[in-house]
Design an enzyme around this catalytic site. Structure first.
Site, PDB file in Angstrom:
ATOM      1  N   TYR A   1       0.712  -1.180  -0.130  1.00  0.00           N
ATOM      2  CA  TYR A   1      -0.023  -0.029   0.091  1.00  0.00           C
ATOM      3  C   TYR A   1       0.881   1.027  -0.017  1.00  0.00           C
ATOM      4  O   TYR A   1       0.334   2.528  -0.438  1.00  0.00           O
ATOM      5  CB  TYR A   1      -1.078  -0.011   1.249  1.00  0.00           C
ATOM      6  CG  TYR A   1      -2.269  -0.652   0.978  1.00  0.00           C
ATOM      7  CD1 TYR A   1      -2.059  -2.327   0.828  1.00  0.00           C
ATOM      8  CD2 TYR A   1      -3.461  -0.255   1.356  1.00  0.00           C
ATOM      9  CE1 TYR A   1      -3.191  -2.960   0.779  1.00  0.00           C
ATOM     10  CE2 TYR A   1      -4.825  -0.838   0.994  1.00  0.00           C
ATOM     11  CZ  TYR A   1      -4.577  -2.082   1.009  1.00  0.00           C
ATOM     12  OH  TYR A   1      -5.699  -2.954   0.881  1.00  0.00           O
TER      13      TYR A   1
ATOM     14  N   LYS B   1       4.058 -15.350   3.435  1.00  0.00           N
ATOM     15  CA  LYS B   1       4.324 -16.125   2.181  1.00  0.00           C
ATOM     16  C   LYS B   1       5.770 -16.568   1.895  1.00  0.00           C
ATOM     17  O   LYS B   1       6.441 -15.843   1.150  1.00  0.00           O
ATOM     18  CB  LYS B   1       3.719 -15.174   0.901  1.00  0.00           C
ATOM     19  CG  LYS B   1       3.813 -16.033  -0.412  1.00  0.00           C
ATOM     20  CD  LYS B   1       2.681 -17.183  -0.487  1.00  0.00           C
ATOM     21  CE  LYS B   1       2.846 -18.102  -1.814  1.00  0.00           C
ATOM     22  NZ  LYS B   1       2.194 -19.356  -1.696  1.00  0.00           N
TER      23      LYS B   1
ATOM     24  N   ASP C   1      -1.844 -18.333   1.437  1.00  0.00           N
ATOM     25  CA  ASP C   1      -3.127 -19.235   0.856  1.00  0.00           C
ATOM     26  C   ASP C   1      -3.556 -20.233   1.721  1.00  0.00           C
ATOM     27  O   ASP C   1      -4.709 -20.521   1.370  1.00  0.00           O
ATOM     28  CB  ASP C   1      -2.247 -19.915  -0.557  1.00  0.00           C
ATOM     29  CG  ASP C   1      -1.000 -20.444  -0.307  1.00  0.00           C
ATOM     30  OD1 ASP C   1      -0.294 -20.287   0.988  1.00  0.00           O
ATOM     31  OD2 ASP C   1      -0.491 -21.275  -0.840  1.00  0.00           O
TER      32      ASP C   1
ATOM     33  N   ASP D   1      -5.985  -7.341   4.446  1.00  0.00           N
ATOM     34  CA  ASP D   1      -7.008  -6.926   3.847  1.00  0.00           C
ATOM     35  C   ASP D   1      -7.924  -8.003   3.189  1.00  0.00           C
ATOM     36  O   ASP D   1      -9.217  -7.941   3.344  1.00  0.00           O
ATOM     37  CB  ASP D   1      -6.537  -5.762   2.568  1.00  0.00           C
ATOM     38  CG  ASP D   1      -7.756  -5.190   1.918  1.00  0.00           C
ATOM     39  OD1 ASP D   1      -8.834  -4.805   2.368  1.00  0.00           O
ATOM     40  OD2 ASP D   1      -7.735  -5.156   0.498  1.00  0.00           O
TER      41      ASP D   1
ATOM     42  N   ASP E   1     -11.734  -9.580   4.682  1.00  0.00           N
ATOM     43  CA  ASP E   1     -13.278  -9.482   4.136  1.00  0.00           C
ATOM     44  C   ASP E   1     -13.819 -10.855   3.896  1.00  0.00           C
ATOM     45  O   ASP E   1     -14.894 -11.124   4.256  1.00  0.00           O
ATOM     46  CB  ASP E   1     -12.907  -9.044   2.515  1.00  0.00           C
ATOM     47  CG  ASP E   1     -13.390  -7.507   2.314  1.00  0.00           C
ATOM     48  OD1 ASP E   1     -13.035  -6.674   3.262  1.00  0.00           O
ATOM     49  OD2 ASP E   1     -13.957  -7.082   1.066  1.00  0.00           O
TER      50      ASP E   1
HETATM   51  C1  IPM Z   1     -10.206  -1.684   4.086  1.00  0.00           C
HETATM   52  C2  IPM Z   1     -10.575  -1.060   2.660  1.00  0.00           C
HETATM   53  C3  IPM Z   1      -9.310  -0.197   2.296  1.00  0.00           C
HETATM   54  C4  IPM Z   1      -7.970  -0.957   2.171  1.00  0.00           C
HETATM   55  C5  IPM Z   1      -9.596   0.506   0.909  1.00  0.00           C
HETATM   56  C6  IPM Z   1     -10.826   1.429   0.802  1.00  0.00           C
HETATM   57  C7  IPM Z   1      -8.710   1.411   0.413  1.00  0.00           C
HETATM   58  O1  IPM Z   1     -10.823  -2.146   1.712  1.00  0.00           O
HETATM   59  O2  IPM Z   1     -10.084  -0.688   4.888  1.00  0.00           O
HETATM   60  O3  IPM Z   1     -10.224  -2.791   4.320  1.00  0.00           O
HETATM   61  O4  IPM Z   1      -7.847  -1.501   1.317  1.00  0.00           O
HETATM   62  O5  IPM Z   1      -7.274  -0.998   3.356  1.00  0.00           O
HETATM   63 MG    MG Z   2     -10.575  -3.958   2.639  1.00  0.00          MG
END
Ligand code: IPM
Ligand code: MG
Length: 358
Positions: A141, A191, A223, A247, A251
């Site tokens: 990032y 990794k 993975d 990240d 999710d």
């Molecule tokens: C999160 C989001 C952000 C990230 C995006 C919106 C840049 O997906 O907070 O997880 O990738 O950090």
């Molecule tokens: Mg995210």
């Protein structure tokens, strides 16, 4: 008196943040906490009114606050802007960096009453309680980025993945400490079979583990971790990992709880912590009173606990959310047949009514 900066941001952020603020006001009243709220513009509104997605005055308000509440950033209107002005890169990431928020805590907890809302089988997700520590101000990032035109035709794009020892130690230390207060198991995800940054990550975490002999440390490739999260998620206690892996894995892990709309987060490590739902701005459902405000409401519970040590207030919010779900109220994202479907404002109101009665 604590000052809280409130950045609603884009999309559903404008609907869920007011629900969280009203809830916080109610809890403050109930327990005699004293908060002063200061709203600030970020992303689309900020760009339109002040010319930049993260204006200097917004950053200053955040730096001078005792905590920051953020809704979400990301808007279709801004997708066409050059990369340097997109709110993700021009607002959210600099905000994390400027505030020194190197750790993002995402607690994955399964609510009994939501077990059937998950796409995964009940026997797989029951007993899940995971704390993920995602490194937040390093890695891909923030590493150097470059685009070059190639003589041979086409272009080349470069993102750089950089970590140093100190960055790894500080996030790993938080994770070890957290594990110590929980079930004493830490999984470090990397990794290391391919990436040099992961090899340093693994060596550093292993060295640090000598200071935490009471915590059982396991290393896992990313993975494999993605697979284990859906195969047998109850094996995890605390997970620590770098920015990009965190990240993606969070999710995925959010679906264990039924919906990404249930996942709060706390970004910590600096003087001022930032609290935000892990989901995005969801432009497709924005402005329709459909969004689930619970991730944001649960984020203020984290704020009360971590920034202000107001455990009573944090607990009452979590209890109220639990109760409202148990009574069968659901926003669209966690709806199951035969239950009561409610909108964003109703869900917020139900949580507040419940808090009043507790
Ligand atoms: C999160 C989001 C952000 C990230 C995006 C919106 C840049 O997906 O907070 O997880 O990738 O950090
Ligand atoms: Mg995210």
């Amino acid at each position: 008196m604590y000052k809280i900066a409130v950045l609603a941001g884009d999309g559903i952020g404008r609907e869920i943040v007011p629900e969280a603020v009203s809830t916080l006001q109610l809890v403050a009243q109930k327990f005699n906490y004293s908060f002063e709220f200061q709203e600030a513009l970020v992303s689309e509104d900020a760009y339109e009114k002040l010319g930049h997605p993260l204006p200097a005055e917004t950053l200053k308000i955040c730096q001078e606050a005792n905590a920051v509440l953020l809704g979400a950033v990301g808007s279709p209107k801004m997708d066409t802007l050059p990369a340097e002005l997109r709110p993700e890169r021009a607002a959210l990431l600099p905000l994390r960096k400027e505030l020194g928020l190197f750790a993002n805590l995402r607690p994955i907890r399964v609510y009994d009453s939501l077990i059937t809302a998950s796409t995964l089988k009940t026997e797989v997700i029951k007993d899940v309680d995971i704390a993920v520590f995602r490194e937040l101000t390093g890695g891909l990032y923030f590493g150097a980025k470059k685009r070059e035109v190639l003589e041979s035709g086409g272009e080349q794009a470069i993102d750089t993945l950089v970590y140093n020892t100190e960055e790894i130690i500080r996030i790993a230390r938080l994770a070890f400490e957290a594990a110590r207060g929980r079930r004493k198991r830490l999984t470090s995800v990397d990794k290391a079979n391919v990436l040099e940054s992961s090899r340093l990550w693994r060596e550093t975490v292993t060295a640090l583990s000598k200071e935490y002999p009471d915590v059982e440390l396991t290393h896992m490739y990313v993975d494999n971790c993605a697979m284990q999260l859906v195969r047998w998620p109850a094996q995890f206690d605390v997970i620590v990992t770098e920015n990009m892996f965190g990240d993606i894995l969070t999710d995925q892990a959010s679906m264990l709880t039924g919906s990404l709309g249930m996942l709060p987060s706390a970004s910590i490590g600096g003087k001022v912590a930032l609290y935000e739902p892990a989901h995005g701005s969801a432009p497709d459902i924005a402005g329709q009173n459909l969004a689930n405000p619970l991730a944001t409401i649960l984020s203020i519970a984290l704020m009360l606990r971590f920034s202000f040590k107001y455990n009573e207030g944090a607990k009452i919010i979590e209890k109220a959310v639990y109760k409202v779900l148990k009574e069968g109220y659901r926003t669209a994202d966690i709806m199951s047949e035969g239950l009561n479907k409610v909108g964003t404002t109703q869900m917020g109101e139900l949580v507040r009514q419940t808090i009043q009665k507790l």
